[in-house]
Design a protein around this motif. Sequence first.
Motif, mmCIF file in Angstrom:
data_model
loop_
_atom_site.group_PDB
_atom_site.id
_atom_site.type_symbol
_atom_site.label_atom_id
_atom_site.label_comp_id
_atom_site.label_asym_id
_atom_site.label_seq_id
_atom_site.Cartn_x
_atom_site.Cartn_y
_atom_site.Cartn_z
ATOM 1 N N ASP A 78 0.911 -1.189 0.051
ATOM 2 C CA ASP A 78 0.067 0.056 -0.050
ATOM 3 C C ASP A 78 0.746 1.239 -0.022
ATOM 4 N N VAL A 79 2.000 1.238 -0.712
ATOM 5 C CA VAL A 79 2.749 2.455 -0.992
ATOM 6 C C VAL A 79 2.301 3.348 -1.904
ATOM 7 N N PRO A 80 2.222 4.770 -1.650
ATOM 8 C CA PRO A 80 1.537 5.417 -2.687
ATOM 9 C C PRO A 80 2.607 5.490 -4.031
ATOM 10 N N PHE A 81 1.721 5.637 -5.062
ATOM 11 C CA PHE A 81 2.103 5.812 -6.475
ATOM 12 C C PHE A 81 3.260 6.892 -6.531
ATOM 13 N N SER A 82 4.453 6.772 -7.165
ATOM 14 C CA SER A 82 5.471 7.612 -7.081
ATOM 15 C C SER A 82 5.230 8.797 -8.013
ATOM 16 N N ASP A 83 4.786 8.962 -9.256
ATOM 17 C CA ASP A 83 4.687 10.211 -9.935
ATOM 18 C C ASP A 83 3.595 9.832 -11.013
ATOM 19 N N PRO A 84 3.150 10.841 -11.667
ATOM 20 C CA PRO A 84 2.028 10.622 -12.787
ATOM 21 C C PRO A 84 2.873 9.838 -14.067
ATOM 22 N N PHE A 126 -8.887 12.528 -10.861
ATOM 23 C CA PHE A 126 -8.173 13.662 -10.563
ATOM 24 C C PHE A 126 -8.890 14.866 -11.050
ATOM 25 N N GLY A 127 -10.002 14.731 -11.561
ATOM 26 C CA GLY A 127 -10.927 15.909 -11.761
ATOM 27 C C GLY A 127 -10.437 16.730 -13.149
ATOM 28 N N VAL A 128 -9.500 16.112 -13.904
ATOM 29 C CA VAL A 128 -9.001 16.901 -14.964
ATOM 30 C C VAL A 128 -9.832 16.510 -16.003
ATOM 31 N N ARG A 137 -0.251 11.963 -3.444
ATOM 32 C CA ARG A 137 0.257 11.945 -2.108
ATOM 33 C C ARG A 137 -0.973 11.980 -1.074
ATOM 34 N N THR A 138 -2.196 11.718 -1.387
ATOM 35 C CA THR A 138 -3.166 11.774 -0.573
ATOM 36 C C THR A 138 -3.623 10.205 -0.244
ATOM 37 N N ASP A 139 -4.192 10.309 0.983
ATOM 38 C CA ASP A 139 -4.555 8.702 1.337
ATOM 39 C C ASP A 139 -5.695 8.051 0.467
ATOM 40 N N GLY A 140 -6.494 9.124 -0.113
ATOM 41 C CA GLY A 140 -7.457 8.592 -0.898
ATOM 42 C C GLY A 140 -7.076 7.856 -2.284
ATOM 43 N N LEU A 141 -5.708 8.112 -2.611
ATOM 44 C CA LEU A 141 -5.423 7.538 -3.772
ATOM 45 C C LEU A 141 -4.357 6.447 -3.639
ATOM 46 N N ARG A 142 -4.308 6.176 -2.518
ATOM 47 C CA ARG A 142 -3.112 4.837 -2.183
ATOM 48 C C ARG A 142 -3.908 3.403 -2.803
ATOM 49 N N PRO A 143 -3.187 2.556 -2.996
ATOM 50 C CA PRO A 143 -3.837 1.521 -3.621
ATOM 51 C C PRO A 143 -4.963 0.646 -3.109
ATOM 52 N N ARG A 144 -5.053 0.689 -1.604
ATOM 53 C CA ARG A 144 -5.864 -0.073 -1.010
ATOM 54 C C ARG A 144 -7.099 0.808 -0.931
ATOM 55 N N ALA A 145 -7.195 2.034 -0.750
ATOM 56 C CA ALA A 145 -8.378 2.920 -0.700
ATOM 57 C C ALA A 145 -8.855 2.966 -2.144
ATOM 58 N N LEU A 146 -8.134 2.660 -3.386
ATOM 59 C CA LEU A 146 -8.427 2.803 -4.781
ATOM 60 C C LEU A 146 -9.277 1.328 -4.996
ATOM 61 N N PHE A 147 -8.717 0.389 -4.405
ATOM 62 C CA PHE A 147 -9.295 -1.126 -4.452
ATOM 63 C C PHE A 147 -10.884 -1.033 -4.238
#
Length: 464
Positions: free
Chosen positions: A47-53, A119-121, A142-152
Amino acid sequence: MTAGGRYRLFPAEQRLRELAADLHDEVATAPIISPHGHVDPRLLADDVPFSDPADLLITHDHYVTRLLHAAGVSLPELGLDAAHPVDPRQPWRILAAHWHRFAGTASGFWIADELASLFGVTDELGPENADAVYDRVAAALRTDGLRPRALFERFRIELLATTDDPLDDLSVHQRLADDPAFRGRVVPTFRPDAYLDPEASGFSDRVHRLLGATGRPATFDGYLGAIEDRRSHFIAHGAVSADHGVLEPLTLDLDPGAAQRLFADALEGRMDAADARVFRGHMLFQMARMSTQDGLVMTVHPGVRRNHHRPTLDRFGPDTGHDIPVRTEYTENLRPLLEAFGTVPGFHLVLFAVDETVFSREIAPLAGFYPSVYIGAPWWFLDAPDAMRRWRAAVTETAGFYRSSGFIDDTRAFLSIPARHDTSRRVDAGVLARLVDEGRVSMPTARRIMRDLVETIPREVFKL
């Protein structure tokens, strides 16, 4: 970027659009069942945040990198050369500069959907807003809502199958299963290709490791027993299927003496191409036999010449965008397997293709007779809206909806899973809307089919 809103991908005719929208509403929020894919389970375990776009949406997505490469962009510029890392803004700016080239492509649709929904884009990506969009996506990551488990959880994924080496100890899957904080279901998939093909790099060493890990002798019977042992290990960790990626779906039933001789030659590295082909054909036959005994669903993904460009393979490795489809033949190639196992109760065989000519000519007729055979969803180069429609048209009149597999996303790109499944749901809604409008299917039946395509059918085919 998601032009069309509620009606995107639906037929242009207004009456059909309304019917399709009504049918899509039946499954718009239904859970996702993903019984075949390539997401790394460590993504969810750690559950590590994604590194970059760029790392998230470009560098590891061969759908994206191959089209940019075709436009003249070098793979090192896109960050594929690990020895020479680049600023992640560079591949992002390149994508933005070439965004118009993705118009009409499935990958362009998926990326646009991800940017809008996560991302609202909603503005078109281009050079003038590349950095601003990059910064917006990077901040969200960098927000918790976009971490892998939250997205799952946000994606409503009920089941996610990974693809795993037979000698994987599956400890990552065990970590997920034992973690009370993770409520999802992630299962392994047995993928033995490199252990079945004598022409695969390192085949002999790999087989010796397999035999050593299972304590089996270096005989053909010992080799089969070792594979069976590892399949049992996978089943104990929740596996429901075994996947086979082959160039051609050849099956052959050899006598034990011939199989032993070929196996010995394979281990000694003295097998020619003709004998290697025979050995692969016999091993695909043996995989079917094992599935009739241990219950793993057998999926076959044939017809792709892997790593077509040797210089790119040598420098950048596999899965870098130069796998190219070839012609596929199922009817004669599968006959030995189907004569032996095609009517065995409980055996499930899911046939995929990237050669569209086999859908109506071979796969649908096979699925229309053999109770074991199911029609695999459009895969790889065909998991796109127009190809999905062609696939439905090719197979439905022969085999109906209920001999198909349900949608298979087959992806490494975790964030694209909802977009891919929704694409399939929208296409099916449009297909059914036309059948309703033509008086070929009633609306109540169409509603049931929509629900079954998303829920009942994949559960039944993959024995969930």
